[in-house]
Motif scaffolding. Structure first.
Motif, PDB file in Angstrom:
ATOM      1  N   ASN A 185     -20.164 -10.962 -29.829  1.00 20.28           N
ATOM      2  CA  ASN A 185     -20.833 -12.174 -30.294  1.00 20.28           C
ATOM      3  C   ASN A 185     -22.218 -12.323 -29.688  1.00 20.28           C
ATOM      4  N   THR A 186     -22.379 -11.857 -28.460  1.00 21.11           N
ATOM      5  CA  THR A 186     -23.647 -12.033 -27.765  1.00 21.11           C
ATOM      6  C   THR A 186     -24.652 -10.941 -28.100  1.00 21.11           C
ATOM      7  N   LEU A 187     -24.198  -9.689 -28.097  1.00 23.37           N
ATOM      8  CA  LEU A 187     -25.113  -8.563 -28.247  1.00 23.37           C
ATOM      9  C   LEU A 187     -25.006  -7.839 -29.586  1.00 23.37           C
ATOM     10  N   GLN A 188     -24.089  -8.288 -30.442  1.00 23.86           N
ATOM     11  CA  GLN A 188     -23.928  -7.659 -31.761  1.00 23.86           C
ATOM     12  C   GLN A 188     -23.660  -6.156 -31.640  1.00 23.86           C
ATOM     13  N   ILE A 189     -22.737  -5.790 -30.771  1.00 23.32           N
ATOM     14  CA  ILE A 189     -22.394  -4.386 -30.584  1.00 23.32           C
ATOM     15  C   ILE A 189     -21.516  -3.922 -31.743  1.00 23.32           C
ATOM     16  N   SER A 190     -21.918  -2.812 -32.368  1.00 27.94           N
ATOM     17  CA  SER A 190     -21.126  -2.269 -33.475  1.00 27.94           C
ATOM     18  C   SER A 190     -20.223  -1.129 -33.024  1.00 27.94           C
ATOM     19  N   ASP A 191     -20.629  -0.414 -31.984  1.00 29.18           N
ATOM     20  CA  ASP A 191     -19.865   0.741 -31.508  1.00 29.18           C
ATOM     21  C   ASP A 191     -18.978   0.336 -30.338  1.00 29.18           C
ATOM     22  N   LEU A 192     -17.751  -0.115 -30.659  1.00 28.31           N
ATOM     23  CA  LEU A 192     -16.854  -0.584 -29.612  1.00 28.31           C
ATOM     24  C   LEU A 192     -16.354   0.546 -28.729  1.00 28.31           C
ATOM     25  N   LEU A 193     -16.278   1.762 -29.265  1.00 29.01           N
ATOM     26  CA  LEU A 193     -15.833   2.894 -28.454  1.00 29.01           C
ATOM     27  C   LEU A 193     -16.786   3.130 -27.281  1.00 29.01           C
ATOM     28  N   SER A 194     -18.068   2.998 -27.531  1.00 32.64           N
ATOM     29  CA  SER A 194     -19.052   3.159 -26.450  1.00 32.64           C
ATOM     30  C   SER A 194     -18.883   2.065 -25.405  1.00 32.64           C
ATOM     31  N   PHE A 195     -18.593   0.849 -25.854  1.00 36.87           N
ATOM     32  CA  PHE A 195     -18.418  -0.240 -24.902  1.00 36.87           C
ATOM     33  C   PHE A 195     -17.146  -0.059 -24.085  1.00 36.87           C
ATOM     34  N   GLN A 196     -16.075   0.400 -24.727  1.00 37.54           N
ATOM     35  CA  GLN A 196     -14.840   0.666 -23.997  1.00 37.54           C
ATOM     36  C   GLN A 196     -15.060   1.740 -22.934  1.00 37.54           C
ATOM     37  N   LYS A 197     -15.803   2.767 -23.277  1.00 32.52           N
ATOM     38  CA  LYS A 197     -16.141   3.804 -22.302  1.00 32.52           C
ATOM     39  C   LYS A 197     -16.973   3.224 -21.168  1.00 32.52           C
ATOM     40  N   PHE A 198     -17.891   2.344 -21.527  1.00 36.62           N
ATOM     41  CA  PHE A 198     -18.752   1.700 -20.532  1.00 36.62           C
ATOM     42  C   PHE A 198     -17.919   0.883 -19.537  1.00 36.62           C
ATOM     43  N   LEU A 199     -16.930   0.139 -20.037  1.00 34.50           N
ATOM     44  CA  LEU A 199     -16.068  -0.653 -19.162  1.00 34.50           C
ATOM     45  C   LEU A 199     -15.328   0.233 -18.163  1.00 34.50           C
ATOM     46  N   LYS A 200     -14.812   1.356 -18.629  1.00 42.98           N
ATOM     47  CA  LYS A 200     -14.083   2.273 -17.747  1.00 42.98           C
ATOM     48  C   LYS A 200     -15.009   2.877 -16.700  1.00 42.98           C
ATOM     49  N   LEU A 201     -16.240   3.173 -17.090  1.00 42.94           N
ATOM     50  CA  LEU A 201     -17.210   3.701 -16.138  1.00 42.94           C
ATOM     51  C   LEU A 201     -17.554   2.658 -15.074  1.00 42.94           C
ATOM     52  N   CYS A 202     -17.606   1.397 -15.469  1.00 37.09           N
ATOM     53  CA  CYS A 202     -17.847   0.320 -14.500  1.00 37.09           C
ATOM     54  C   CYS A 202     -16.697   0.242 -13.499  1.00 37.09           C
ATOM     55  N   ALA A 203     -15.463   0.347 -14.010  1.00 38.13           N
ATOM     56  CA  ALA A 203     -14.298   0.304 -13.126  1.00 38.13           C
ATOM     57  C   ALA A 203     -14.333   1.459 -12.133  1.00 38.13           C
ATOM     58  N   ALA A 204     -14.775   2.617 -12.582  1.00 39.60           N
ATOM     59  CA  ALA A 204     -14.842   3.782 -11.706  1.00 39.60           C
ATOM     60  C   ALA A 204     -15.945   3.666 -10.664  1.00 39.60           C
ATOM     61  N   ARG A 205     -16.875   2.737 -10.875  1.00 37.65           N
ATOM     62  CA  ARG A 205     -17.983   2.530  -9.928  1.00 37.65           C
ATOM     63  C   ARG A 205     -17.797   1.290  -9.067  1.00 37.65           C
ATOM     64  N   VAL A 206     -16.630   0.668  -9.110  1.00 36.12           N
ATOM     65  CA  VAL A 206     -16.411  -0.559  -8.358  1.00 36.12           C
ATOM     66  C   VAL A 206     -16.688  -0.321  -6.871  1.00 36.12           C
ATOM     67  N   GLY A 207     -17.391  -1.262  -6.253  1.00 39.14           N
ATOM     68  CA  GLY A 207     -17.729  -1.156  -4.842  1.00 39.14           C
ATOM     69  C   GLY A 207     -18.892  -0.248  -4.538  1.00 39.14           C
ATOM     70  N   ASN A 208     -19.546   0.302  -5.575  1.00 35.35           N
ATOM     71  CA  ASN A 208     -20.654   1.239  -5.383  1.00 35.35           C
ATOM     72  C   ASN A 208     -21.979   0.623  -5.802  1.00 35.35           C
ATOM     73  N   LEU A 209     -23.049   1.211  -5.309  1.00 34.16           N
ATOM     74  CA  LEU A 209     -24.385   0.821  -5.748  1.00 34.16           C
ATOM     75  C   LEU A 209     -24.551   1.153  -7.223  1.00 34.16           C
TER      76      LEU A 209
END
Length: 389
Positions: free
Chosen positions: A182-206
């Protein structure tokens, strides 16, 4: 009903301010709480399509319908920011403490409009998922830290018999992706799902936006935009480095944390407490848990989050710095281990030497007992609020 620690602060502020804004992630219990505190108030939600359309098309008439009521709770208020300028007029015409209660699951629109129209007329609070203290008082606290990290603090997981993985999957699909779309009008949800997982893998990091963007196959600008929406939706937060006049140059990149560890574990495909106990990111997940406990303490008391980390280019670092005031600085290192050894206090000893601070430092760990050592205080995961007091 699990009693929430922020309740007393809400009641107190409602006696002094004509409007209260209570923000926080979806499903953190905002609506349940305000309905409990203000049972005689009329409740409307702007997620309802017809109600939202009425409020957008004729904001003045929408509000006038409720002016003779005991009070008004407007849920998901950020969906119709046009309301805020009309609220200002009503508040200035008739001063009624605590009449308007606004809730919202996104911080940025609500806060932007408030600063323009309701400054000085509204008190802002943030309600996060359940804290350890709230779980203890309600007799819901798991016996071991791994189970708690896996389950997180969202109330529905304690109120209803729901599988953690099912709840997390639904939460991400229904709320997180919806808010971002709703905010960013993202059409490619697969890329966003991958992005979320990458964020989780970087938790606690710079955070390095260029690296994150490259790994997610998006630009660094897009990565920064997506993170800003996750932050505004209370999914993640970025902790800034602590700056002072030390002789050593400090690193400037922020560190990434999630507001709930259940979502981290789900995104990393950690399914059991046994898996988590041996997972290489257990330490980072526990560090994120400490971050959330600190955040809940200060937000529940109506305070801004005075939380930083410290690291210099020579390798000295402290996981968390709590700046209660310019001179009142608390250092806290985090250890995801039960077995105590001298290395537990190495970082805080370095900090005391370099900073010249006199306050007793803390080490948060996954053991069950609090202990006093010659180099500082050892605090159990069950008692982290001691560090903030």
């Amino acid at each position: 009903m699990i009693d929430r620690n922020i309740k007393e602060k809400i009641i107190k502020l409602a006696q002094s301010f004509p409007a209260l804004g209570i923000m926080g992630p979806r499903q953190s219990g905002k609506t349940t709480l305000v309905k409990e505190i203000f049972p005689e108030y009329t409740y409307v939600t702007l997620e309802d399509a017809d109600t939202q359309l009425f409020a957008k098309n004729d904001a003045r008439s929408f509000l006038e319908v409720y002016t003779k009521k005991k009070g008004l709770i407007i849920d998901e208020a950020q969906r119709v920011p046009e309301l805020f300028s009309y609220l200002q007029g009503i508040i200035d015409a008739v001063y009624r403490p605590g009449f308007f209660i606004l809730t919202g699951s996104q911080h940025f629109l609500l806060h932007e409009k408030i600063t323009q129209t309701l400054a000085g007329r509204i008190a802002l609070l943030s309600l996060l998922p359940l804290s350890v203290d709230e779980l203890k008082k309600s007799h819901n606290l798991p016996q071991d830290v791994e189970t708690l990290l896996l389950k997180g603090g969202y109330p529905r997981l304690y109120d209803q018999n729901i599988e953690i993985k099912d709840w997390c999957a639904n939460y991400i699909n229904t709320y997180v992706e919806k808010d971002v779309r709703n905010t960013l009008q993202i059409s490619d949800l697969l890329s966003f799902q991958k992005f979320l997982k990458l964020c989780a893998a970087r938790v606690g990091n710079l955070i390095n936006y260029a690296d994150l963007g490259r790994d997610a196959d998006i630009s660094s600008h897009t990565a920064k935009s997506w993170l800003s929406v996750l932050k505004a939706s209370y999914i993640i937060d970025l902790v800034a480095p602590y700056h002072n006049n030390f002789s050593k140059r400090l690193i400037k990149s922020p560190k990434l944390y999630f507001y709930d560890t259940a979502l981290i574990c789900f995104l990393l495909n950690i399914k059991t407490a046994e898996d988590l106990a041996i997972h290489p990111l257990k330490g980072a997940i526990f560090e994120s848990f400490v971050f959330t406990e600190f955040s809940k303490y200060f937000y529940n008391n109506g305070e801004q989050l005075p939380l930083y980390f410290w690291r210099d280019v020579q390798g000295h670092e402290i996981d968390f710095i709590i700046e209660k005031s310019y001179r009142d600085i608390i250092a806290c290192e985090v250890k995801a281990r039960k077995t105590i050894n001298d290395d537990f206090f190495k970082e805080v000893r370095d900090w005391m030497k370099i900073s010249g601070q006199k306050n007793v430092p803390y080490v948060a760990y996954i053991g069950d007992e609090n202990m006093t050592r010659k180099d500082g205080e050892l605090i159990s995961w069950k008692n982290l609020d001691i560090i903030c007091k």
